[in-house]
Design a protein around this motif. Structure first.
Motif, mmCIF file in Angstrom:
data_model
loop_
_atom_site.group_PDB
_atom_site.id
_atom_site.type_symbol
_atom_site.label_atom_id
_atom_site.label_comp_id
_atom_site.label_asym_id
_atom_site.label_seq_id
_atom_site.Cartn_x
_atom_site.Cartn_y
_atom_site.Cartn_z
ATOM 1 N N ASN A 1 38.100 35.396 47.996
ATOM 2 C CA ASN A 1 39.235 35.760 47.355
ATOM 3 C C ASN A 1 40.531 34.541 47.003
ATOM 4 O OD1 ASN A 1 40.510 38.515 47.245
ATOM 5 N ND2 ASN A 1 42.127 37.505 47.977
ATOM 6 N N ARG B 1 28.996 43.866 37.549
ATOM 7 C CA ARG B 1 30.007 44.616 38.341
ATOM 8 C C ARG B 1 31.584 44.089 38.299
ATOM 9 N NH1 ARG B 1 30.542 45.571 44.969
ATOM 10 N NH2 ARG B 1 31.788 43.526 44.384
ATOM 11 N N ASP B 2 31.755 42.755 38.753
ATOM 12 C CA ASP B 2 33.050 42.234 38.916
ATOM 13 C C ASP B 2 33.652 41.732 37.776
ATOM 14 O OD1 ASP B 2 32.661 41.022 42.210
ATOM 15 O OD2 ASP B 2 32.416 42.860 41.566
ATOM 16 N N THR C 1 35.649 44.533 35.740
ATOM 17 C CA THR C 1 36.432 45.051 36.590
ATOM 18 C C THR C 1 37.494 44.441 37.262
ATOM 19 O OG1 THR C 1 34.904 45.061 38.553
ATOM 20 C CG2 THR C 1 34.475 47.017 37.110
ATOM 21 N N LEU C 2 37.252 43.335 37.607
ATOM 22 C CA LEU C 2 38.443 42.358 37.760
ATOM 23 C C LEU C 2 39.226 41.946 36.699
ATOM 24 C CD1 LEU C 2 36.603 40.200 40.480
ATOM 25 C CD2 LEU C 2 38.569 41.547 41.078
ATOM 26 N N TYR D 1 41.326 44.818 37.201
ATOM 27 C CA TYR D 1 42.253 44.735 38.398
ATOM 28 C C TYR D 1 43.570 43.906 38.318
ATOM 29 C CZ TYR D 1 42.437 42.887 43.377
ATOM 30 O OH TYR D 1 42.773 42.730 44.799
ATOM 31 N N SER E 1 40.021 49.437 39.748
ATOM 32 C CA SER E 1 38.781 48.540 39.524
ATOM 33 C C SER E 1 37.677 49.119 40.590
ATOM 34 C CB SER E 1 39.227 47.198 40.472
ATOM 35 O OG SER E 1 38.456 46.201 40.291
ATOM 36 N N TRP E 2 37.671 49.394 41.697
ATOM 37 C CA TRP E 2 36.651 50.031 42.189
ATOM 38 C C TRP E 2 35.989 51.375 41.675
ATOM 39 C CZ3 TRP E 2 33.193 48.088 45.529
ATOM 40 C CH2 TRP E 2 33.577 47.212 46.272
ATOM 41 N N ALA F 1 33.966 50.177 38.944
ATOM 42 C CA ALA F 1 32.675 49.281 39.687
ATOM 43 C C ALA F 1 31.709 50.215 40.361
ATOM 44 C CB ALA F 1 33.605 48.137 40.505
ATOM 45 N N ARG G 1 39.428 53.206 50.648
ATOM 46 C CA ARG G 1 39.515 51.889 51.216
ATOM 47 C C ARG G 1 40.278 50.969 50.149
ATOM 48 N NH1 ARG G 1 37.418 47.489 49.521
ATOM 49 N NH2 ARG G 1 37.084 45.698 50.825
ATOM 50 N N VAL H 1 43.786 48.288 50.951
ATOM 51 C CA VAL H 1 43.357 46.799 51.091
ATOM 52 C C VAL H 1 43.895 46.169 49.907
ATOM 53 C CG1 VAL H 1 41.306 45.571 50.702
ATOM 54 C CG2 VAL H 1 41.001 47.325 52.092
ATOM 55 N N ASN H 2 44.079 46.709 48.688
ATOM 56 C CA ASN H 2 44.472 45.874 47.656
ATOM 57 C C ASN H 2 46.026 45.847 47.729
ATOM 58 O OD1 ASN H 2 41.890 44.757 46.307
ATOM 59 N ND2 ASN H 2 41.595 46.773 46.763
#
Ligand SMILES: C[N+](C)(C)CCCC[C@H](N)C(=O)O
Length: 264
Positions: A46, A149-150, A153-154, A157, A191-192, A195, A244, A248-249
């Motif tokens: 992170n 995936r990331d 999507t980031l 994000y 984002s999730w 993803a 989640r 979390v974010n």
């Protein structure tokens, strides 16, 4: 290169992970299993994510983190900087994420009488076993799915976070705590949600090296999963991911922003 974003990213990543690990493990199988390991690794990843994002955006738009709060940077720059950060952190994350998924998929973490012991006794034993049985490239199993995936999507994000923050904050003011929590939470959900299909494929590719190889590659994994289980297979875990993702974010961005104010 400002380093406070890396420090704030590291601490905020650890805070977010502690909050979300139980739901993440339920999605993969267990509960609090395998958490000790990602606390250190995901927090570092992170740190790479937020530090790379902020410094990429500084290079693209020549606006520091503080300056961005009063003058919105170009949203194209935000998406590109977030995607660059997503690509870089995915390679850092790959070995750690593989070990986490392998540990979470074990139903019996410790040997019990009459029950066959699990293959891995812990994260280090898991890493050593993968290196021995699958070679160094084995630690990067599923890395391509993780990168695909990331990366976009980031980008989404950070675009969601910066856009919502700007929209929820009156002119020339700094975003308040409620804005950080709401914008961060929705950034996590957007984002999730986007993803999840590749998250399903990634986890299958990561488990594929465990016994006999079932897939000839990423595309084969996607095609055979859809053929055997229908297109809905790519949305397995979406509800848990979304449940989640918000807390979390929300906490991750909240702690990141406040830590940055303390550190800068
Ligand atoms: C890109 N992808 C959606 C996979 C993750 C985006 C959010 C990452 C955050 N640390 C979390 O654990 O939720």
């Amino acid at each position: 290169m400002p380093v406070e974003e890396f420090v704030a990213g590291w601490i905020s990543g650890a805070v977010g992970l502690i909050l979300g690990h139980p739901l993440d493990t339920v999605k993969v199988l267990g509960f609090f299993k395998g958490m000790s390991f990602p606390i250190g690794s995901v927090a570092v990843v992170n740190s790479v994510l937020f530090g790379t994002y902020s410094n990429s955006l500084l290079l693209l738009s020549s606006t520091s983190h503080q300056a961005r709060k009063t003058q919105p940077p170009n949203y194209g720059h935000i998406f590109v900087a977030g995607s660059i950060a997503g690509f870089v952190q995915a390679y850092c994350l790959a070995p750690f994420d593989l070990i986490k998924v392998r540990l979470q998929n074990q139903t019996e973490p410790r040997a019990r009488p009459g029950v066959a012991p699990s293959q891995y006794r812990g994260p280090l034993h898991c890493a050593r076993t993968i290196l021995r049985e699958e070679g160094p490239q084995g630690l990067f199993r599923g890395a391509w799915a993780l990168v695909l995936r990331d990366t976009p999507t980031l980008g989404l994000y950070f675009l969601t976070y910066e856009g919502l923050s700007w929209w929820l904050t009156s002119d020339s003011k700094e975003p308040g705590s409620a804005t950080m929590l709401v914008a961060g939470g929705f950034a996590g959900i957007i984002s999730w949600t986007t993803a999840t299909p590749l998250d399903v494929v990634k986890a299958r590719m990561q488990m594929d090296g465990l016994k006999q190889r079932e897939y000839r590659g990423l595309l084969d994994c996607m095609v055979s999963s859809a053929r055997q289980e229908g297109p809905g297979v790519f949305f397995k875990g979406l509800t848990l991911n979304s449940a989640r993702a918000f807390p979390v974010n929300a906490v991750t961005f909240f702690s990141y922003e406040h830590l940055l104010r303390l550190l800068s």
